[in-house]
Design a protein around this motif. Sequence first.
Motif, mmCIF file in Angstrom:
data_model
loop_
_atom_site.group_PDB
_atom_site.id
_atom_site.type_symbol
_atom_site.label_atom_id
_atom_site.label_comp_id
_atom_site.label_asym_id
_atom_site.label_seq_id
_atom_site.Cartn_x
_atom_site.Cartn_y
_atom_site.Cartn_z
ATOM 1 N N LEU B 62 21.101 -6.532 16.303
ATOM 2 C CA LEU B 62 22.047 -6.256 17.382
ATOM 3 C C LEU B 62 23.352 -5.680 16.840
ATOM 4 N N GLY B 63 23.422 -5.466 15.537
ATOM 5 C CA GLY B 63 24.652 -4.942 14.956
ATOM 6 C C GLY B 63 25.680 -6.012 14.649
ATOM 7 N N ARG B 64 25.222 -7.226 14.421
ATOM 8 C CA ARG B 64 26.148 -8.291 14.030
ATOM 9 C C ARG B 64 26.270 -8.329 12.510
ATOM 10 N N ASP B 65 27.454 -8.718 12.061
ATOM 11 C CA ASP B 65 27.742 -8.697 10.639
ATOM 12 C C ASP B 65 27.093 -9.896 9.938
ATOM 13 N N VAL B 66 26.172 -9.627 9.035
ATOM 14 C CA VAL B 66 25.475 -10.714 8.339
ATOM 15 C C VAL B 66 26.458 -11.539 7.501
ATOM 16 N N ALA B 67 27.395 -10.851 6.850
ATOM 17 C CA ALA B 67 28.358 -11.568 6.001
ATOM 18 C C ALA B 67 29.207 -12.516 6.832
ATOM 19 N N SER B 68 29.658 -12.046 7.987
ATOM 20 C CA SER B 68 30.449 -12.905 8.865
ATOM 21 C C SER B 68 29.623 -14.119 9.289
ATOM 22 N N GLY B 69 28.363 -13.868 9.600
ATOM 23 C CA GLY B 69 27.476 -14.969 9.992
ATOM 24 C C GLY B 69 27.329 -15.989 8.875
ATOM 25 N N ILE B 70 27.206 -15.510 7.646
ATOM 26 C CA ILE B 70 27.045 -16.437 6.522
ATOM 27 C C ILE B 70 28.303 -17.277 6.340
ATOM 28 N N ALA B 71 29.474 -16.608 6.443
ATOM 29 C CA ALA B 71 30.727 -17.339 6.272
ATOM 30 C C ALA B 71 30.886 -18.404 7.364
ATOM 31 N N HIS B 72 30.663 -18.011 8.617
ATOM 32 C CA HIS B 72 30.780 -18.992 9.699
ATOM 33 C C HIS B 72 29.661 -20.017 9.645
ATOM 34 N N GLY B 73 28.473 -19.531 9.257
ATOM 35 C CA GLY B 73 27.323 -20.436 9.197
ATOM 36 C C GLY B 73 27.487 -21.500 8.126
ATOM 37 N N ALA B 74 28.244 -21.191 7.079
ATOM 38 C CA ALA B 74 28.448 -22.153 5.995
ATOM 39 C C ALA B 74 29.029 -23.446 6.550
ATOM 40 N N LYS B 75 29.989 -23.271 7.447
ATOM 41 C CA LYS B 75 30.635 -24.438 8.042
ATOM 42 C C LYS B 75 29.596 -25.278 8.793
ATOM 43 N N THR B 76 28.823 -24.591 9.640
ATOM 44 C CA THR B 76 27.828 -25.303 10.440
ATOM 45 C C THR B 76 26.818 -26.016 9.562
ATOM 46 N N SER B 77 26.258 -25.257 8.609
ATOM 47 C CA SER B 77 25.197 -25.843 7.799
ATOM 48 C C SER B 77 25.708 -27.036 6.997
ATOM 49 N N LEU B 78 26.892 -26.890 6.408
ATOM 50 C CA LEU B 78 27.439 -28.008 5.634
ATOM 51 C C LEU B 78 27.750 -29.194 6.544
ATOM 52 N N LEU B 79 28.282 -28.888 7.724
ATOM 53 C CA LEU B 79 28.612 -29.976 8.646
ATOM 54 C C LEU B 79 27.358 -30.722 9.089
ATOM 55 N N ILE B 80 26.313 -29.956 9.414
ATOM 56 C CA ILE B 80 25.055 -30.597 9.801
ATOM 57 C C ILE B 80 24.602 -31.523 8.679
ATOM 58 N N GLY B 81 24.608 -30.973 7.452
ATOM 59 C CA GLY B 81 24.169 -31.770 6.311
ATOM 60 C C GLY B 81 25.013 -33.022 6.132
ATOM 61 N N LEU B 82 26.314 -32.833 6.247
ATOM 62 C CA LEU B 82 27.234 -33.933 5.973
ATOM 63 C C LEU B 82 27.144 -35.026 7.037
ATOM 64 N N ILE B 83 27.215 -34.608 8.301
ATOM 65 C CA ILE B 83 27.212 -35.610 9.374
ATOM 66 C C ILE B 83 25.882 -36.350 9.419
ATOM 67 N N ALA B 84 24.795 -35.583 9.317
ATOM 68 C CA ALA B 84 23.484 -36.238 9.362
ATOM 69 C C ALA B 84 23.359 -37.223 8.205
ATOM 70 N N THR B 85 23.838 -36.840 7.029
ATOM 71 C CA THR B 85 23.744 -37.719 5.874
ATOM 72 C C THR B 85 24.594 -38.967 6.066
ATOM 73 N N LEU B 86 25.832 -38.760 6.509
ATOM 74 C CA LEU B 86 26.702 -39.923 6.714
ATOM 75 C C LEU B 86 26.064 -40.895 7.711
ATOM 76 N N ALA B 87 25.543 -40.341 8.796
ATOM 77 C CA ALA B 87 24.925 -41.204 9.813
ATOM 78 C C ALA B 87 23.725 -41.935 9.223
ATOM 79 N N ALA B 88 22.893 -41.188 8.494
ATOM 80 C CA ALA B 88 21.700 -41.804 7.928
ATOM 81 C C ALA B 88 22.077 -42.875 6.906
ATOM 82 N N VAL B 89 23.080 -42.588 6.103
ATOM 83 C CA VAL B 89 23.510 -43.565 5.107
ATOM 84 C C VAL B 89 24.058 -44.812 5.799
ATOM 85 N N PHE B 90 24.816 -44.591 6.858
ATOM 86 C CA PHE B 90 25.381 -45.711 7.606
ATOM 87 C C PHE B 90 24.277 -46.625 8.157
#
Lengths: 328, 277, 529
Positions: B62-90
């Motif tokens: 669709l003409g979306r910037d892959v680099a921009s997606g990776i930069a923004h996606g980094a936040k999401t992916s790390l957050l998913i990993g972090l929150i899910a882990t914290l919850a699971a550890v808890f």
Amino acid sequence: MNRTSKILRYVSRRLLQGIPIILAIIVLNFFLLNLAEGDAVDVLAGEAGSATPEYMDQLRAKFGLDKPLPVQLLVYLKNVVTLDLGYSFRHDMPVSKLIVDRFWPTLLLMVSTIILAVGFGILLGLLAAVSLNTWKDAIITVFALITYATPLFWVGLMMIVVFSLNFGWFPTSGMENIAAFHEGFDRVKDIAHHLVLPTITLSLFYLALYTRMMRASMLEQYGLDYVVTARAKGLTERRITFVHVLRNALLPVVTMAGVQVGALIGGSVIVESVFAWPGLGMLAFESLFARDLNLLLGIFLLSSALVVAVNLIVDVIYSFLDPRIEIG
Amino acid sequence: MIDFWKRFSRNRSAVFGLAILVAVLFVATIASLIYPEDPFRLAGKPLSGPGLNGFLLGSDSLGRDVASGIAHGAKTSLLIGLIATLAAVFIGIIFGAFSGYYGGRIDDLLMRITEIFQTIPSFVFAILLVAIMKPSIESIVIAITVVSWPGVARLVRAEFLSLKNREFVQACHTLGMSDLRIMLREILPNCLSPIIVIGSLMVATAILIESGLAFLGLGDPNIMSWGFQIGAGRTMLRSAWWVCTFPGIAILITVLAINLVGEGLNDALNPRLRERQ
Amino acid sequence: MKIINLLGTAVLVTLLSLFGVAHAQKSGGTMVFLVQPEPPTMAGYVSTSGPIGLLAPKIYEGLFDYDTAGKMIPVLAESYEMSADGKTVTFKLRKGVSWHDGKPFTSADVQFSIMNVLKEVHPRGPNSFKEVSSIDTPDSHTAVFNLDNPAPYMMRAFSAYESPMVPKHHLEGQDLKGAKLGNNPVGTGPYKFVEWKKGQYIRLDKNEDYWGSDGPYLDKIVGRFVPDASTRTAAMENGEVLYAAYNAIPNIDAVRLKERDDIGVTTDGYSMINPMALIEFNTKEGPFVDAAVRRAISTAIDRQFMIDTIFFGYGKPATSALSSNFSATGLHAEMPNYPANGDIAAANKILDDAGYAKDGNGVRMKGTFDLIPYGEDWRRGGEYLKQVLGDIGIQVDLRYEDVPTWLKRIYHNYDFEMNLNYFYQLSDPVLGVHRHYGTNMIRKGTHFVNSSRYSNPELDKLLRAGMTQPDATKRAAIYKDIQTILAEDMPVVNLFELEFLTVFNTKLKDAYGSAMGAYASFGNAWLDD
């Protein structure tokens, strides 16, 4: 009390404990699935193109979906007790037949995967442990981790592109050459040929696990007193590693492999999807989205029962291998 | 602390991993600064290769910037990993601690519950949960948590089992400390290191599960993540390799880095290995 | 009395194919084709599901087929005769046809198939054969349909896919949904069912006793299930499968494969399907009850962009409520409010004029946008539309659920605001378009009907008139009025006419000839080596 009867008692106790777990899994998933909007009739009608609400109600009555949930659950449980997994109304076939058809391909893929992953994992883990904190260790660790961290479907697709399309060594997908319909030994060869790529893809994922376990397990053994004693006795490092440490280090790895075989029976949705391998994972996936409740519960039931059984077997074998371990 | 760092830094690959992880975190933090536009925004010519038409890592169909997606996606992916882990550890700590500390009936009950979740094929179960709760970032986090916590519970239980009979715990009993206080203040700190190790690995696994779910079409349609990019680009792998290769590499590097750090932590926190060097 | 002798045309067609084609058909070989997803059963008489359509018409046959020009080709019926008032249609059935189990095919099977099966449980049968009150069978090879009213559209519904003839002796007295026949089909067609390996393939073998003089030439045809699209492409490239219809190969790959000598790509074979991508709006509640908002949305969308980026150039921007494929019968008329390239400024003006002011963030209204859960293309469509809607101040969240949840939400609970979807407009607006707009088509719990709950008595009257008007010019005028009303009210915004692709290995010859395309029989197909 002698050892055999002790083991028998232990086995029967564990089996008894397994029953409530499996029942709980059924009940839990039964209600979870009923929380989802829509039922098997909605899916069938949607696929068919259209159906009148009256006809859909007729179908619901026929499938028993019009009864209250607790009644449906009781009917299901009653069937399960008589070892009847029920009927898939979507496929118009008994659930057990559907599952059995897909069980063998799953088992084939999973067992070959585990053998490959455990074999190479042990080798690499051993190598890494004896050369701890050297470049060899680092390379092995990174290699194993890369194979683990690369998304499975990507590896699968690349395998297809490189080995099927570019080199033409293997078929892209499926379990058999269905234009040929081989018989007998040719068929075995043909299936093995189809098995190569999915097995490699999936075992790359598990390789990291076994490599790391083997490495850690070896290091753990190195730290134990008997190694110090052995060193003091003047045994060569080589002898210590291969005769003493290796043997003891293998135990947890092999245990893990056993447990994994059980867990893997659920199949690998992604690898089955990429290679069109007719396993239980895709069947479960499809039955979820078709709301084919009996079928999905049947798959869960089977894989849970297998996990319970395999865990038990592993524990018993373990106790034979290492008499110090007390069971009971 | 310095001592710990010394031991950690002896493992060069762990330091390397940590450096990558810091870099990924940095990109995630400044994503909105370098790419202020919505990453879903159509930014130019569709399917431009890397370096073409002003797209560093190319653009998607669709003409979306892959680099921009990776930069923004980094936040999401790390957050998913972090929150899910914290919850699971808890959850895992609660189950494992009570089970290991009290033993007996409580142990039996809690462990049976744990086994229920351990016995269900986990990826299929995660798919089921996401499908039922509707694909969204929350449901993905919940699903990952649900399939991850039993491992932590087992680990914590084993640690508690071995620690609860140690002298220092016995001493606390004699001093009249409450059970909860003993569990929280005395035993738990002593089993933190294996929890940290397993937790670090769970972050990586969570990122992989998210991408796997996205591959099967179960990603959140409104939030940019690496899994989303891969799901969106996978059918064009052959014609426009960059669309899902770069997010794939981002996942690979991050998961690798987290694992290296985890391994390093393991080596640094494991007292037996300490003696060997 | 109008008598149409179809036999003559059939002979002519056969002669043409014998002399017009330079190379003779070769016999033998196995043809593997893609079927996606795996069907639940092969009961084509209770389901028009796509994958069943790919398989069942190889086994079952209809009374007629239709050639690419829309002419009727005799199959199980040799000819038909319609009375002057159009209320009696007499079919002469082919003699010497037998079911795969050896029993003869007779008029009793036709009577049973129409009256007891298609009219009862088929998704579209009750509409197609609505006017049929009874069928007489004066002899074993004559079937007389007695109609309450003339139903010219019925004559377009006799293909194997639309109205398969089923064996009475396998279904009579049975529960149609659960009958054994569903998994063990017995038909009259060129291929016989042999084996179904769940999760892998369905194998059909040549029917040696087929009534036709030419064909079938293939020894076996095998429908293969491959869940992943990229793998399907690889299998096609590798020659493991030879034929893939209904976008089983993604467009982006089809465009690439087209360049190869051994692979062909065609958009033929979908004219009786006529698919249209569209957005359904909830006209009863939520932010889109005002027609002006819907017009603004239709005005803003760059239809050509969607076609180019999502479907790689295959498709045609919609220009009215009807597909331009209805131009052939003169029913289609171009309407305003469907700009091919989108006009954001004009759309914003419509909303400004209607009094929807933007707030500080440039947002006029918020909503939720449901996407049809039929694959990635529709997600891309939703993502693009979300951006466009944002440009005109409509902020939407996308929602992508699984099929049962989505069906329930849209067609049972009406719990949606706008929904991306596609509909088959089929061979006549009566069959494919009326269901979307008529007040009588607001049917809670029935899928793919008027989910907008749009109700307009004036339109209802026109729809009724369009159904029965025999005169082509008058009918065109009626449909022009219908399209004018719908371009103004827009309970549904048509986006573009989809063009499905069939990708095939050029070894495979004569897979076509029927307007049903992939839903036809492969009866004449053969493999060249």
